[in-house]
Design a protein around this motif. Sequence first.
Motif, PDB file in Angstrom:
ATOM      1  N   GLY A   1       0.801  -1.212   0.000  1.00  0.00           N
ATOM      2  CA  GLY A   1       0.000   0.000   0.000  1.00  0.00           C
ATOM      3  C   GLY A   1       0.835   1.263   0.000  1.00  0.00           C
ATOM      4  O   GLY A   1       0.523   2.239  -0.694  1.00  0.00           O
ATOM      5  N   MET A   2       1.914   1.267   0.753  1.00  0.00           N
ATOM      6  CA  MET A   2       2.754   2.457   0.833  1.00  0.00           C
ATOM      7  C   MET A   2       3.562   2.662  -0.441  1.00  0.00           C
ATOM      8  O   MET A   2       3.876   3.798  -0.795  1.00  0.00           O
ATOM      9  CB  MET A   2       3.665   2.392   2.059  1.00  0.00           C
ATOM     10  CG  MET A   2       2.907   2.472   3.374  1.00  0.00           C
ATOM     11  SD  MET A   2       1.774   3.872   3.512  1.00  0.00           S
ATOM     12  CE  MET A   2       2.899   5.219   3.574  1.00  0.00           C
ATOM     13  N   MET A   3       3.882   1.599  -1.138  1.00  0.00           N
ATOM     14  CA  MET A   3       4.582   1.747  -2.413  1.00  0.00           C
ATOM     15  C   MET A   3       3.711   2.506  -3.410  1.00  0.00           C
ATOM     16  O   MET A   3       4.184   3.412  -4.104  1.00  0.00           O
ATOM     17  CB  MET A   3       4.969   0.377  -2.979  1.00  0.00           C
ATOM     18  CG  MET A   3       5.839   0.480  -4.205  1.00  0.00           C
ATOM     19  SD  MET A   3       7.410   1.301  -3.895  1.00  0.00           S
ATOM     20  CE  MET A   3       8.247   0.040  -2.987  1.00  0.00           C
ATOM     21  N   LEU A   4       2.438   2.177  -3.455  1.00  0.00           N
ATOM     22  CA  LEU A   4       1.512   2.899  -4.320  1.00  0.00           C
ATOM     23  C   LEU A   4       1.398   4.362  -3.881  1.00  0.00           C
ATOM     24  O   LEU A   4       1.308   5.267  -4.723  1.00  0.00           O
ATOM     25  CB  LEU A   4       0.130   2.248  -4.286  1.00  0.00           C
ATOM     26  CG  LEU A   4       0.007   0.900  -4.960  1.00  0.00           C
ATOM     27  CD1 LEU A   4      -1.357   0.289  -4.677  1.00  0.00           C
ATOM     28  CD2 LEU A   4       0.227   1.035  -6.443  1.00  0.00           C
ATOM     29  N   THR A   5       1.419   4.603  -2.592  1.00  0.00           N
ATOM     30  CA  THR A   5       1.334   5.968  -2.079  1.00  0.00           C
ATOM     31  C   THR A   5       2.557   6.779  -2.476  1.00  0.00           C
ATOM     32  O   THR A   5       2.425   7.933  -2.908  1.00  0.00           O
ATOM     33  CB  THR A   5       1.200   5.948  -0.548  1.00  0.00           C
ATOM     34  OG1 THR A   5       0.038   5.195  -0.203  1.00  0.00           O
ATOM     35  CG2 THR A   5       1.084   7.341   0.014  1.00  0.00           C
ATOM     36  N   PHE A   6       3.736   6.204  -2.342  1.00  0.00           N
ATOM     37  CA  PHE A   6       4.961   6.929  -2.698  1.00  0.00           C
ATOM     38  C   PHE A   6       5.004   7.245  -4.189  1.00  0.00           C
ATOM     39  O   PHE A   6       5.382   8.353  -4.579  1.00  0.00           O
ATOM     40  CB  PHE A   6       6.202   6.142  -2.286  1.00  0.00           C
ATOM     41  CG  PHE A   6       6.392   6.062  -0.800  1.00  0.00           C
ATOM     42  CD1 PHE A   6       6.180   7.160   0.014  1.00  0.00           C
ATOM     43  CD2 PHE A   6       6.778   4.881  -0.206  1.00  0.00           C
ATOM     44  CE1 PHE A   6       6.347   7.089   1.385  1.00  0.00           C
ATOM     45  CE2 PHE A   6       6.954   4.793   1.159  1.00  0.00           C
ATOM     46  CZ  PHE A   6       6.737   5.897   1.951  1.00  0.00           C
ATOM     47  N   VAL A   7       4.601   6.309  -5.007  1.00  0.00           N
ATOM     48  CA  VAL A   7       4.573   6.554  -6.454  1.00  0.00           C
ATOM     49  C   VAL A   7       3.557   7.646  -6.777  1.00  0.00           C
ATOM     50  O   VAL A   7       3.834   8.566  -7.560  1.00  0.00           O
ATOM     51  CB  VAL A   7       4.264   5.254  -7.227  1.00  0.00           C
ATOM     52  CG1 VAL A   7       3.976   5.529  -8.685  1.00  0.00           C
ATOM     53  CG2 VAL A   7       5.412   4.273  -7.088  1.00  0.00           C
ATOM     54  N   GLY A   8       2.392   7.577  -6.156  1.00  0.00           N
ATOM     55  CA  GLY A   8       1.372   8.587  -6.385  1.00  0.00           C
ATOM     56  C   GLY A   8       1.800   9.967  -5.930  1.00  0.00           C
ATOM     57  O   GLY A   8       1.536  10.971  -6.606  1.00  0.00           O
ATOM     58  N   CYS A   9       2.473  10.052  -4.787  1.00  0.00           N
ATOM     59  CA  CYS A   9       2.968  11.347  -4.300  1.00  0.00           C
ATOM     60  C   CYS A   9       4.044  11.903  -5.235  1.00  0.00           C
ATOM     61  O   CYS A   9       4.065  13.103  -5.513  1.00  0.00           O
ATOM     62  CB  CYS A   9       3.518  11.219  -2.881  1.00  0.00           C
ATOM     63  SG  CYS A   9       2.241  11.213  -1.619  1.00  0.00           S
ATOM     64  N   ALA A  10       4.925  11.044  -5.707  1.00  0.00           N
ATOM     65  CA  ALA A  10       5.983  11.514  -6.605  1.00  0.00           C
ATOM     66  C   ALA A  10       5.395  12.046  -7.911  1.00  0.00           C
ATOM     67  O   ALA A  10       5.792  13.117  -8.390  1.00  0.00           O
ATOM     68  CB  ALA A  10       6.965  10.375  -6.894  1.00  0.00           C
ATOM     69  N   VAL A  11       4.446  11.322  -8.474  1.00  0.00           N
ATOM     70  CA  VAL A  11       3.809  11.770  -9.707  1.00  0.00           C
ATOM     71  C   VAL A  11       3.014  13.047  -9.454  1.00  0.00           C
ATOM     72  O   VAL A  11       3.053  13.992 -10.253  1.00  0.00           O
ATOM     73  CB  VAL A  11       2.908  10.659 -10.300  1.00  0.00           C
ATOM     74  CG1 VAL A  11       2.040  11.174 -11.427  1.00  0.00           C
ATOM     75  CG2 VAL A  11       3.756   9.498 -10.764  1.00  0.00           C
ATOM     76  N   GLY A  12       2.312  13.105  -8.333  1.00  0.00           N
ATOM     77  CA  GLY A  12       1.529  14.283  -8.000  1.00  0.00           C
ATOM     78  C   GLY A  12       2.380  15.520  -7.789  1.00  0.00           C
ATOM     79  O   GLY A  12       2.030  16.616  -8.248  1.00  0.00           O
TER      80      GLY A  12
END
Length: 91
Positions: A20-31
């Motif tokens: 779950g946190m891997m998806l969060t980190f990728v989403g934050c980086a893209v955002g």
Amino acid sequence: MRIALGARTRDVLSLVIRQGMMLTFVGCAVGIALAMGLTRLVSSLLYGVTATDPLTFAFTAGLLGAVALLACWIPARRASRVDPMEALRYE
């Protein structure tokens, strides 16, 4: 199912939280990358803050990360407390 096959509770917790946190980190980086790219469009709408304020970006990413961690931890804790026999019967 993993607990029924011999995984420890700690392993199940770390697996669910890590995914779950891997998806969060990728989403934050893209955002953050998209937000930095769109600063010209939003700069006229901001009052008292620059469009590339690092404190705002860090606070927002940190808040999203904390909410995501809580959102991952609750189901991970529930999954780690499942009785192995119940999991086998269900599957």
